[in-house]
Design a protein around this motif. Structure first.
Motif, PDB file in Angstrom:
ATOM      1  N   ARG A 150      -2.417 -10.123   1.256  1.00 51.02           N
ATOM      2  CA  ARG A 150      -3.124  -9.467   0.430  1.00 51.02           C
ATOM      3  C   ARG A 150      -4.388  -8.435   1.093  1.00 51.02           C
ATOM      4  O   ARG A 150      -4.939  -8.962   2.010  1.00 51.02           O
ATOM      5  N   GLU A 170      -5.035  -2.995  -4.883  1.00 44.58           N
ATOM      6  CA  GLU A 170      -3.804  -2.705  -5.538  1.00 44.58           C
ATOM      7  C   GLU A 170      -2.909  -2.061  -4.577  1.00 44.58           C
ATOM      8  O   GLU A 170      -3.059  -1.123  -3.895  1.00 44.58           O
ATOM      9  N   LYS A 171      -1.567  -2.746  -4.479  1.00 41.10           N
ATOM     10  CA  LYS A 171      -0.353  -2.028  -3.719  1.00 41.10           C
ATOM     11  C   LYS A 171      -0.664  -2.163  -2.156  1.00 41.10           C
ATOM     12  O   LYS A 171       0.104  -1.664  -1.464  1.00 41.10           O
ATOM     13  N   ALA A 172      -1.845  -2.531  -1.663  1.00 39.10           N
ATOM     14  CA  ALA A 172      -2.196  -2.358  -0.308  1.00 39.10           C
ATOM     15  C   ALA A 172      -1.279  -3.346   0.605  1.00 39.10           C
ATOM     16  O   ALA A 172      -1.004  -4.588   0.258  1.00 39.10           O
ATOM     17  N   ASN A 173      -0.930  -2.949   1.707  1.00 40.14           N
ATOM     18  CA  ASN A 173      -0.276  -3.690   2.802  1.00 40.14           C
ATOM     19  C   ASN A 173      -1.159  -4.420   3.817  1.00 40.14           C
ATOM     20  O   ASN A 173      -1.621  -3.523   4.669  1.00 40.14           O
ATOM     21  N   ASP A 216      -3.155   2.308   4.187  1.00 43.39           N
ATOM     22  CA  ASP A 216      -2.069   1.558   4.699  1.00 43.39           C
ATOM     23  C   ASP A 216      -1.154   2.653   5.181  1.00 43.39           C
ATOM     24  O   ASP A 216      -1.363   3.992   4.945  1.00 43.39           O
ATOM     25  N   GLN A 255       1.369   3.854   3.192  1.00 42.00           N
ATOM     26  CA  GLN A 255       1.765   4.371   2.155  1.00 42.00           C
ATOM     27  C   GLN A 255       0.722   5.065   1.035  1.00 42.00           C
ATOM     28  O   GLN A 255       0.565   6.078   0.727  1.00 42.00           O
ATOM     29  N   HIS A 256      -0.492   4.236   0.982  1.00 39.32           N
ATOM     30  CA  HIS A 256      -1.456   4.394   0.142  1.00 39.32           C
ATOM     31  C   HIS A 256      -2.852   4.806   0.826  1.00 39.32           C
ATOM     32  O   HIS A 256      -3.077   4.498   1.892  1.00 39.32           O
ATOM     33  N   TYR A 283      -7.216   4.566  -0.130  1.00 39.13           N
ATOM     34  CA  TYR A 283      -8.195   4.079  -1.090  1.00 39.13           C
ATOM     35  C   TYR A 283      -9.525   4.366  -0.944  1.00 39.13           C
ATOM     36  O   TYR A 283     -10.091   4.782   0.115  1.00 39.13           O
ATOM     37  N   LEU A 286      -7.224   2.508  -5.644  1.00 39.81           N
ATOM     38  CA  LEU A 286      -6.224   3.260  -5.182  1.00 39.81           C
ATOM     39  C   LEU A 286      -6.445   4.651  -5.388  1.00 39.81           C
ATOM     40  O   LEU A 286      -6.988   4.947  -6.542  1.00 39.81           O
ATOM     41  N   LYS A 311      -4.955   7.935  -6.353  1.00 35.10           N
ATOM     42  CA  LYS A 311      -3.595   8.245  -6.968  1.00 35.10           C
ATOM     43  C   LYS A 311      -2.929   9.458  -6.319  1.00 35.10           C
ATOM     44  O   LYS A 311      -3.786  10.501  -6.227  1.00 35.10           O
TER      45      LYS A 311
END
Length: 243
Positions: A110, A136-139, A153, A155-156, A158, A163, A165
């Motif tokens: 995480r 949230e959702k972090a790689n 990352d 994909q996202h 921050y 996050l 959006k």
């Protein structure tokens, strides 16, 4: 005889109540009762200042603290260690690394950031600790800190652990500028902090330090930003006026 027994029972009941009350009062006055082995850990080495300019992920060693994260054996704590505060649940100590100066951390599973810091006060003990830390959702395998609280990352994206959006992590980048200029872009949008700057074109958005009207002073900052169509005056943290 019956009266004697009754009086003894009554005295026993009063004595038990007195003992119970004394225990409750003792616990309330000592404040931080029920301490675990983590309470008042000593010999912690805070390396935050030493590593402030180290721009890479740094493994946290036993009895070390960086950016408020502390490793004690196989446990990782966020914030102060006192008042029976528990370690971060399921954090993997052997792979736990901090990016100094960013407040971001990661392990093999995480990514972490002090999204919510909670402070509590007892009679004899006060403590501030990281209550919400999971990004949230972090790689963690390709998570990057970009600067000025922005990160991404593949994909996202921050901002301060939250996050953004709709942001595209693969093309997300920081707009370089003075300390209080918080802008970023991706292939679709321009962002001010964690919000979309609707009127700006991401492919041509700019900040130029030599633009007329810039005032980078800490007390009264003012910046000129623009794109191919428009110029704006930006006064931190969030005032934007079209010129």
């Amino acid at each position: 005889m019956l009266i004697f027994k009754y009086e003894n029972k009554k005295k026993d009941k009063i004595m038990r109540l007195t003992i119970y009350t004394s225990i409750i009062l003792f616990l309330s006055f000592t404040g931080c009762y029920g301490q675990t082995k983590y309470f008042e850990v000593t010999d912690i080495i805070d390396k935050t200042e030493e590593l402030a300019k180290k721009v890479e992920w740094t493994l946290l060693k036993d009895k070390e603290r960086i950016d408020g994260y502390t490793r004690v054996g196989d446990s990782i704590f966020g914030g102060e260690i006192a008042c029976n505060i528990s370690p971060i649940k399921n954090a993997d100590a052997p792979t736990f690394a901090v990016y100094p100066g960013s407040k971001y951390a990661r392990d093999k599973n995480r990514v972490y950031y002090p999204i919510l810091v909670k402070c509590v006060d007892y009679e004899d003990c006060g403590v501030c600790y990281y209550e919400k830390v999971i990004v949230e959702k972090a790689n963690p395998s390709n998570f990057q800190y970009l600067g000025k609280d922005y990160a991404r990352d593949n994909q996202h994206a921050y901002f301060r652990g939250q996050l953004i959006k709709g942001a595209d992590g693969n093309t997300f980048k920081l707009v370089e500028g003075p300390e209080y200029l918080y802008f970023a872009t991706d292939k679709n949008s321009v962002y001010s902090h964690n919000k979309v700057f609707e009127d700006a074109d991401p492919s041509t958005f700019y900040y130029k330090k030599d633009s007329r009207g810039n005032n980078p002073s800490e007390a009264d900052s003012k910046y000129i930003i623009g794109d191919k169509n428009t110029k704006w005056e930006h006064i931190p943290p969030d005032q934007i006026k079209k010129l």
